[in-house]
Design a protein around this motif. Sequence first.
Motif, PDB file in Angstrom:
ATOM      1  N   GLY A 162     -29.707 -35.883  11.344  1.00  0.00           N
ATOM      2  CA  GLY A 162     -28.465 -35.127  11.250  1.00  0.00           C
ATOM      3  C   GLY A 162     -27.233 -35.994  11.055  1.00  0.00           C
ATOM      4  N   ALA A 163     -27.450 -37.257  10.656  1.00  0.00           N
ATOM      5  CA  ALA A 163     -26.345 -38.170  10.341  1.00  0.00           C
ATOM      6  C   ALA A 163     -25.253 -38.197  11.419  1.00  0.00           C
ATOM      7  N   PRO A 164     -25.622 -38.572  12.646  1.00  0.00           N
ATOM      8  CA  PRO A 164     -24.618 -38.612  13.710  1.00  0.00           C
ATOM      9  C   PRO A 164     -23.592 -39.738  13.545  1.00  0.00           C
ATOM     10  N   GLY A 165     -23.919 -40.723  12.685  1.00  0.00           N
ATOM     11  CA  GLY A 165     -22.994 -41.829  12.477  1.00  0.00           C
ATOM     12  C   GLY A 165     -23.564 -43.197  12.817  1.00  0.00           C
ATOM     13  N   ARG A 166     -24.894 -43.331  12.703  1.00  0.00           N
ATOM     14  CA  ARG A 166     -25.510 -44.640  12.987  1.00  0.00           C
ATOM     15  C   ARG A 166     -24.922 -45.741  12.117  1.00  0.00           C
ATOM     16  N   THR A 167     -24.871 -45.483  10.803  1.00  0.00           N
ATOM     17  CA  THR A 167     -24.406 -46.531   9.892  1.00  0.00           C
ATOM     18  C   THR A 167     -22.937 -46.856  10.155  1.00  0.00           C
ATOM     19  N   THR A 168     -22.148 -45.833  10.405  1.00  0.00           N
ATOM     20  CA  THR A 168     -20.726 -46.056  10.694  1.00  0.00           C
ATOM     21  C   THR A 168     -20.568 -46.940  11.935  1.00  0.00           C
ATOM     22  N   VAL A 169     -21.359 -46.641  12.963  1.00  0.00           N
ATOM     23  CA  VAL A 169     -21.272 -47.415  14.204  1.00  0.00           C
ATOM     24  C   VAL A 169     -21.805 -48.839  13.991  1.00  0.00           C
ATOM     25  N   ALA A 189     -32.088 -51.792   8.404  1.00  0.00           N
ATOM     26  CA  ALA A 189     -33.547 -51.604   8.509  1.00  0.00           C
ATOM     27  C   ALA A 189     -33.900 -50.126   8.445  1.00  0.00           C
ATOM     28  N   ASP A 190     -33.096 -49.334   7.747  1.00  0.00           N
ATOM     29  CA  ASP A 190     -33.372 -47.904   7.656  1.00  0.00           C
ATOM     30  C   ASP A 190     -34.497 -47.677   6.644  1.00  0.00           C
ATOM     31  N   VAL A 191     -35.668 -47.281   7.149  1.00  0.00           N
ATOM     32  CA  VAL A 191     -36.838 -47.121   6.266  1.00  0.00           C
ATOM     33  C   VAL A 191     -36.769 -45.829   5.447  1.00  0.00           C
ATOM     34  N   VAL A 342     -21.556 -41.226  22.125  1.00  0.00           N
ATOM     35  CA  VAL A 342     -21.283 -39.945  21.463  1.00  0.00           C
ATOM     36  C   VAL A 342     -20.167 -40.154  20.445  1.00  0.00           C
ATOM     37  N   ASN A 343     -20.501 -39.838  19.202  1.00  0.00           N
ATOM     38  CA  ASN A 343     -19.586 -40.076  18.080  1.00  0.00           C
ATOM     39  C   ASN A 343     -19.027 -38.743  17.590  1.00  0.00           C
ATOM     40  N   GLN A 344     -17.937 -38.857  16.859  1.00  0.00           N
ATOM     41  CA  GLN A 344     -17.300 -37.668  16.246  1.00  0.00           C
ATOM     42  C   GLN A 344     -16.813 -36.686  17.313  1.00  0.00           C
ATOM     43  N   VAL A 345     -16.329 -37.242  18.421  1.00  0.00           N
ATOM     44  CA  VAL A 345     -15.841 -36.389  19.502  1.00  0.00           C
ATOM     45  C   VAL A 345     -14.521 -35.735  19.093  1.00  0.00           C
ATOM     46  N   LEU A 374     -16.715 -42.002  20.912  1.00  0.00           N
ATOM     47  CA  LEU A 374     -15.972 -42.432  19.727  1.00  0.00           C
ATOM     48  C   LEU A 374     -15.354 -41.185  19.096  1.00  0.00           C
ATOM     49  N   PRO A 375     -14.095 -41.244  18.790  1.00  0.00           N
ATOM     50  CA  PRO A 375     -13.428 -40.025  18.307  1.00  0.00           C
ATOM     51  C   PRO A 375     -13.806 -39.673  16.875  1.00  0.00           C
ATOM     52  N   ALA A 376     -13.758 -38.382  16.574  1.00  0.00           N
ATOM     53  CA  ALA A 376     -13.845 -37.949  15.173  1.00  0.00           C
ATOM     54  C   ALA A 376     -12.571 -38.438  14.487  1.00  0.00           C
ATOM     55  N   ASP A 377     -12.731 -39.039  13.325  1.00  0.00           N
ATOM     56  CA  ASP A 377     -11.567 -39.645  12.663  1.00  0.00           C
ATOM     57  C   ASP A 377     -11.852 -39.661  11.174  1.00  0.00           C
ATOM     58  N   ARG A 378     -11.894 -38.489  10.601  1.00  0.00           N
ATOM     59  CA  ARG A 378     -12.298 -38.350   9.194  1.00  0.00           C
ATOM     60  C   ARG A 378     -11.359 -39.112   8.259  1.00  0.00           C
ATOM     61  N   ARG A 379     -10.090 -39.125   8.616  1.00  0.00           N
ATOM     62  CA  ARG A 379      -9.131 -39.812   7.751  1.00  0.00           C
ATOM     63  C   ARG A 379      -9.526 -41.293   7.590  1.00  0.00           C
ATOM     64  N   ALA A 380      -9.884 -41.899   8.726  1.00  0.00           N
ATOM     65  CA  ALA A 380     -10.242 -43.318   8.694  1.00  0.00           C
ATOM     66  C   ALA A 380     -11.574 -43.532   7.955  1.00  0.00           C
ATOM     67  N   THR A 381     -12.586 -42.703   8.273  1.00  0.00           N
ATOM     68  CA  THR A 381     -13.890 -42.940   7.632  1.00  0.00           C
ATOM     69  C   THR A 381     -13.808 -42.662   6.128  1.00  0.00           C
ATOM     70  N   ASP A 382     -13.037 -41.670   5.729  1.00  0.00           N
ATOM     71  CA  ASP A 382     -12.892 -41.396   4.296  1.00  0.00           C
ATOM     72  C   ASP A 382     -12.216 -42.572   3.582  1.00  0.00           C
ATOM     73  N   ALA A 384     -12.316 -45.644   4.429  1.00  0.00           N
ATOM     74  CA  ALA A 384     -13.269 -46.760   4.355  1.00  0.00           C
ATOM     75  C   ALA A 384     -14.302 -46.499   3.263  1.00  0.00           C
ATOM     76  N   LEU A 385     -14.838 -45.276   3.217  1.00  0.00           N
ATOM     77  CA  LEU A 385     -15.850 -44.950   2.206  1.00  0.00           C
ATOM     78  C   LEU A 385     -15.270 -45.045   0.793  1.00  0.00           C
ATOM     79  N   ALA A 386     -14.045 -44.576   0.627  1.00  0.00           N
ATOM     80  CA  ALA A 386     -13.427 -44.584  -0.703  1.00  0.00           C
ATOM     81  C   ALA A 386     -13.248 -46.011  -1.208  1.00  0.00           C
ATOM     82  N   PRO A 399      -7.760 -44.482  15.504  1.00  0.00           N
ATOM     83  CA  PRO A 399      -8.423 -44.338  16.804  1.00  0.00           C
ATOM     84  C   PRO A 399      -9.895 -44.769  16.759  1.00  0.00           C
ATOM     85  N   LEU A 400     -10.610 -44.466  15.668  1.00  0.00           N
ATOM     86  CA  LEU A 400     -12.030 -44.828  15.596  1.00  0.00           C
ATOM     87  C   LEU A 400     -12.194 -46.345  15.573  1.00  0.00           C
ATOM     88  N   ARG A 401     -11.360 -47.009  14.793  1.00  0.00           N
ATOM     89  CA  ARG A 401     -11.455 -48.468  14.716  1.00  0.00           C
ATOM     90  C   ARG A 401     -11.213 -49.085  16.101  1.00  0.00           C
TER      91      ARG A 401
HETATM   92  N1  ATP Z   1     -16.340 -40.814  14.106  1.00  0.00           N
HETATM   93  C1  ATP Z   1     -16.398 -40.273  12.889  1.00  0.00           C
HETATM   94  N2  ATP Z   1     -15.395 -39.494  12.438  1.00  0.00           N
HETATM   95  C2  ATP Z   1     -15.449 -38.916  11.227  1.00  0.00           C
HETATM   96  N3  ATP Z   1     -16.457 -39.086  10.376  1.00  0.00           N
HETATM   97  C3  ATP Z   1     -17.486 -39.841  10.757  1.00  0.00           C
HETATM   98  C4  ATP Z   1     -17.511 -40.479  12.019  1.00  0.00           C
HETATM   99  N4  ATP Z   1     -18.666 -41.178  12.122  1.00  0.00           N
HETATM  100  C5  ATP Z   1     -19.322 -40.987  10.959  1.00  0.00           C
HETATM  101  N5  ATP Z   1     -18.632 -40.202  10.138  1.00  0.00           N
HETATM  102  C6  ATP Z   1     -19.007 -39.743   8.804  1.00  0.00           C
HETATM  103  O1  ATP Z   1     -20.189 -38.973   8.907  1.00  0.00           O
HETATM  104  C7  ATP Z   1     -21.035 -39.206   7.791  1.00  0.00           C
HETATM  105  C8  ATP Z   1     -22.380 -39.692   8.279  1.00  0.00           C
HETATM  106  O2  ATP Z   1     -22.200 -40.934   8.917  1.00  0.00           O
HETATM  107  P1  ATP Z   1     -23.262 -42.106   8.821  1.00  0.00           P
HETATM  108  O3  ATP Z   1     -23.663 -42.337   7.412  1.00  0.00           O
HETATM  109  O4  ATP Z   1     -22.711 -43.240   9.580  1.00  0.00           O
HETATM  110  O5  ATP Z   1     -24.438 -41.419   9.617  1.00  0.00           O
HETATM  111  P2  ATP Z   1     -25.973 -41.888   9.793  1.00  0.00           P
HETATM  112  O6  ATP Z   1     -26.361 -41.449  11.164  1.00  0.00           O
HETATM  113  O7  ATP Z   1     -26.108 -43.309   9.461  1.00  0.00           O
HETATM  114  O8  ATP Z   1     -26.687 -40.969   8.705  1.00  0.00           O
HETATM  115  P3  ATP Z   1     -28.088 -41.176   7.920  1.00  0.00           P
HETATM  116  O9  ATP Z   1     -29.044 -40.265   8.626  1.00  0.00           O
HETATM  117  O10 ATP Z   1     -27.776 -40.776   6.560  1.00  0.00           O
HETATM  118  O11 ATP Z   1     -28.474 -42.635   8.055  1.00  0.00           O
HETATM  119  C9  ATP Z   1     -20.314 -40.208   6.916  1.00  0.00           C
HETATM  120  O12 ATP Z   1     -19.620 -39.535   5.916  1.00  0.00           O
HETATM  121  C10 ATP Z   1     -19.342 -40.872   7.878  1.00  0.00           C
HETATM  122  O13 ATP Z   1     -18.198 -41.355   7.222  1.00  0.00           O
END
Ligand code: ATP
Length: 426
Positions: A162-169, A189-191, A342-345, A374-382, A384-386, A399-401
Motif C-alpha cells: 500500500g506504499a506507506p512510504g518506505r522509499t521516502t523514509v 533491495a526491493d525485489v 507512522v508516516n503521512q500523519v 512523520l507528517p504528511a507533507d505532499r508539498r515537500a514530497t512532490d 522532491a519527486l519533480a 516539516p517532513l524533512r
Molecule cells: N510523509 C509523506 N507525505 C506526503 N507524501 C508522502 C509521504 N511519504 C511518502 N509520500 C508519497 O507517497 C507515495 C508513496 O511513497 P513511497 O514510494 O515512498 O512508498 P513505498 O512504501 O516505498 O511504496 P512501494 O510499495 O511502491 O515501494 C510517493 O508519491 C511519496 O512521495
Amino acid sequence: MALQVFTAVTGAPWESELVGALDRADHGVTVVRRCVDVADLLAAAATGVGQAALLSAELRRLDGDAVSRLLAAGVAVVGLVEPGDDDAAGRLRQLGVSRVLPADADAARIATALREAVTGAPATGRDVGDPRAALPALGVPEDPADRPAGRGRVVAVWGPTGAPGRTTVAVGVADEAARLGVSTLLLDADVYGGVVAQVLGLLDEAPGVAAAARQATAGTLDVARLARLAWAVSPRLRVLTGLARADRWPELRPQAVATVLDQARRLSELTVVDCAFCVEEDEELSFDTAAPRRNGATTTVLEQADTVLCVSGADPVALQRTVRALGHLREVLPDVEPVVVVNQVRRGPVPGDPEQEIAAALSRFAGTRVGGFLPADRRATDAALAAGRTLAEVAERSPLRTALRGLAAELAGVPAPARRGARRRG
Ligand SMILES: Nc1ncnc2c1ncn2[C@@H]1O[C@H](COP(=O)(O)OP(=O)(O)OP(=O)(O)O)[C@@H](O)[C@H]1O
Ligand SMILES: [Mg+2]
C-alpha cells in the motif's frame, strides 16, 4: 556412527593422501563419495547419504548458489585452500563456507571441523586469511569507538503493502544521516522493482545491487568493488541502485544479499536498505528447499539488520495492513522486533488527535509502541519527486524533512540537530 562425508577436492596434489588419512585413522569420518566436480557433488548431496562436504577452493564452477544448495540439502561444508592462499579463503567465505582450513592441516583437525560444521558450532572465522585483516589497506572509513571494526550498522526500511512510504523514509534517512556526517550507503533491495535510482534522478542502467549480488555469488565482491558499483551522490552518501525490472528478482539470492550486507558494513558506518513489503513464504515452494524464493532477499535483510523500521501509513486501512504485516513478520521471523514509524500523519482519516489515536490503535491491535511519527507533507514530497532530488535539497525547512533528520540522527546514533525531529511517544 561415523560422519558420512563427500569430498570434492579432485585435482589437488594432496587429494589422495588426505582422503586416505581421513578414512584410515580413527577420526569418526567416512568418505562416502569422492566427487569429481560441482554437479557430481550436488547430485550426491541430493541422495541424503552424507552430512558434510569437504571441498577445495579450486573446484571449478563452485559458486554461492552451489554452496546454498548444499546447505539447503542439509550438507555442512568445510573448505580447503592452499596454505597461505588468503584470497581463496576469503572467496570461500563469501560463498557461504564459514569453515576454511589450509590443505596441510592434519586429518584430525579437518575431521573436527567437519563435525563442528555438522553440529553448527560457531566458526571462529580465523583459521585462514581473515578478510578483516585487509581492512586498513582498502582505506575503509574509520569506525567510531562504540562498535567493532568493520561493523557498520544496517537499518532495514520495511512495511506493509500500500506504499506507506518506505522509499521516502529510506532515501530521507540515508541523505540526512550523510548530512549529519555519517558515511552512509543507501541500498535498494526491493525485489518487486527498485525506484531509488529514479527518485534520486540517477541513471537506472547503473549496475547496482544486481551486479553486487552477482559478484557475491562468484565470490569476488569486496569493499572496493562494492564502492565502485555504487553511485557517490555526495562525499558521504553512496547509492546502490535496485533491480531495474521486477522480473529480475531471482538475481537477489539470499546468500548473495547477506554477503552484500557484510561488505556494506565494511564500507559505510550506516547502511539503509529499502526493502519490499512481502515476507510471506510460498507454501508449495517451501517443500523444495533449493528453489529460489522471491521474498528470501527481504527476510535476509530483516534478519541481519540491526534495526528494522516498519513504515506504516496513518489512515485506518493502512493501519490495518500494518497490524497484519507485523503479525506475518512475527510468524516468519519471531526474533525481529521492528520499530514502527507512522508516516503521512495528518488530521482527517482518524478522529481526534491523530498521534494519540494511532498510538492507541497499534498498541491495542498489534501490541506495538510507535517509535516515531512523520507528517504528511505532499508539498515537500512532490517537489522532491519533480526534481529527482532529496527533501534537504528542495524543501529544506519542510516539516517532513525536519522529522526525517531527527529520525536519521537517532538511527545513526549521532546528536540530534538543533531543531526537533521525529516526535517520539513514550
Ligand atoms: N510523509 C509523506 N507525505 C506526503 N507524501 C508522502 C509521504 N511519504 C511518502 N509520500 C508519497 O507517497 C507515495 C508513496 O511513497 P513511497 O514510494 O515512498 O512508498 P513505498 O512504501 O516505498 O511504496 P512501494 O510499495 O511502491 O515501494 C510517493 O508519491 C511519496 O512521495
Ligand atoms: Mg518503495
